[in-house]
Write a protein that holds these residues in place. Structure first.
Motif, PDB file in Angstrom:
ATOM      1  N   THR A  42     -23.944 102.762  41.249  1.00 55.51           N
ATOM      2  CA  THR A  42     -23.049 102.320  40.183  1.00 55.51           C
ATOM      3  C   THR A  42     -21.930 101.449  40.746  1.00 55.51           C
ATOM      4  O   THR A  42     -21.572 100.414  40.171  1.00 55.51           O
ATOM      5  CB  THR A  42     -22.444 103.525  39.449  1.00 55.51           C
ATOM      6  N   SER A  75     -26.418 108.032  42.913  1.00 58.48           N
ATOM      7  CA  SER A  75     -26.179 107.323  41.656  1.00 58.48           C
ATOM      8  C   SER A  75     -24.787 106.689  41.636  1.00 58.48           C
ATOM      9  O   SER A  75     -24.614 105.561  41.149  1.00 58.48           O
ATOM     10  CB  SER A  75     -26.327 108.284  40.474  1.00 58.48           C
ATOM     11  N   LEU A  76     -23.802 107.398  42.176  1.00 62.79           N
ATOM     12  CA  LEU A  76     -22.441 106.861  42.233  1.00 62.79           C
ATOM     13  C   LEU A  76     -22.387 105.610  43.109  1.00 62.79           C
ATOM     14  O   LEU A  76     -21.709 104.636  42.768  1.00 62.79           O
ATOM     15  CB  LEU A  76     -21.475 107.919  42.773  1.00 62.79           C
ATOM     16  N   GLY A 100     -23.404  98.113  41.617  1.00 63.96           N
ATOM     17  CA  GLY A 100     -23.625  97.309  40.430  1.00 63.96           C
ATOM     18  C   GLY A 100     -22.323  96.775  39.856  1.00 63.96           C
ATOM     19  O   GLY A 100     -22.252  95.611  39.425  1.00 63.96           O
ATOM     20  N   GLY A 101     -21.285  97.613  39.857  1.00 61.27           N
ATOM     21  CA  GLY A 101     -19.986  97.173  39.361  1.00 61.27           C
ATOM     22  C   GLY A 101     -19.399  96.065  40.204  1.00 61.27           C
ATOM     23  O   GLY A 101     -18.838  95.089  39.678  1.00 61.27           O
ATOM     24  N   LEU A 120     -15.072 106.477  41.399  1.00 62.41           N
ATOM     25  CA  LEU A 120     -16.261 107.141  40.832  1.00 62.41           C
ATOM     26  C   LEU A 120     -16.458 108.519  41.443  1.00 62.41           C
ATOM     27  O   LEU A 120     -16.968 109.433  40.779  1.00 62.41           O
ATOM     28  CB  LEU A 120     -17.492 106.274  41.050  1.00 62.41           C
TER      29      LEU A 120
END
Length: 227
Positions: A115, A111-112, A118-119, A220
């Motif tokens: 993320t 998930s990190l 996506g960022g 993250l």
């Protein structure tokens, strides 16, 4: 329309067409470069390839990277330049092995990573959009951003010996800010005709994206869970 006006119009149209083609080819090659990057990361993580660390590891990385830079720039007008660029992105994927292995060790590691991806994609989209639509000239940023990169590199070398977590966090934040601004600078250079070679342009933007992604993922990772 007079002949002079017609010639000026044709010249402007041709110039704009060239810029659009360079930008389009840059985006296509940039997308293609993600494939060897992912492949390199997959190979590195799957086989747990040892990556050199410490000062000597950093020096070796820079030597290999600058060797690729030299070869890509020397052959930027041929297919060899494209091949070297793709080889470089595979190498950079391998270099992410320690960071990805550490992140995947967390229960929310996947998930990190998504993320951070996506960022990074969001930053690229926003900065590229601003660069292509804004009337503001970002060319003056170049020398300041280059100076910022030098400061970051020196601080990274220092932290190899100091091992200060707070400095590592500060460096990640600085890298995200500097290379986000570099996207503005690099994309606008293409739009304004300052960069006419799509291989060189792709290398520049790729490095921006790579540094933003790895820095975001490092930050993250501070919130990673072992549960």
């Amino acid at each position: 329309m007079t002949p002079i006006m017609q010639n000026s119009y044709d010249l402007a149209s041709n110039t704009q067409a060239v810029r659009n083609r360079v930008l389009r080819n840059t985006y296509w090659l940039l997308a293609l470069s993600m494939i060897p990057t992912v492949l390199g990361a997959f190979v590195g993580v799957s086989f747990q390839l040892p990556m050199p660390s410490g000062f000597m590891g950093f020096a070796l990385f820079l030597a290999i990277a600058f060797g690729f830079f030299w070869g890509i720039e020397k052959n930027k007008n041929t297919g060899v330049g494209v091949a070297l660029l793709l080889g470089f992105t595979f190498f950079m994927g391998l270099m992410m092995t320690p960071l990805l292995t550490r992140t995947l060790g967390y229960s929310n590691g996947a998930s990190l990573i998504m993320t951070a991806f996506g960022g990074t994609a969001t930053i690229l989209a926003v900065m590229a959009s601003i660069a292509t639509t804004s009337k503001r000239d970002f060319s003056a940023m170049g020398k300041w951003l280059t100076a910022g990169v030098v400061v970051v590199l020196l601080a990274m070398v220092a932290n190899i010996f100091l091992q200060m977590p707070a400095l590592a966090i500060a460096l990640s934040v600085m890298v995200i800010g500097i290379f986000s601004a570099f996207i503005l600078y690099d994309v606008q250079r293409i739009v304004n005709g300052g960069e006419t070679n799509y291989v060189t342009a792709t290398l520049s933007i790729y490095l921006n994206i790579y540094n933003i992604f790895t820095s975001l993922l490092s930050l993250l990772g501070l919130g990673g869970s072992n549960d």
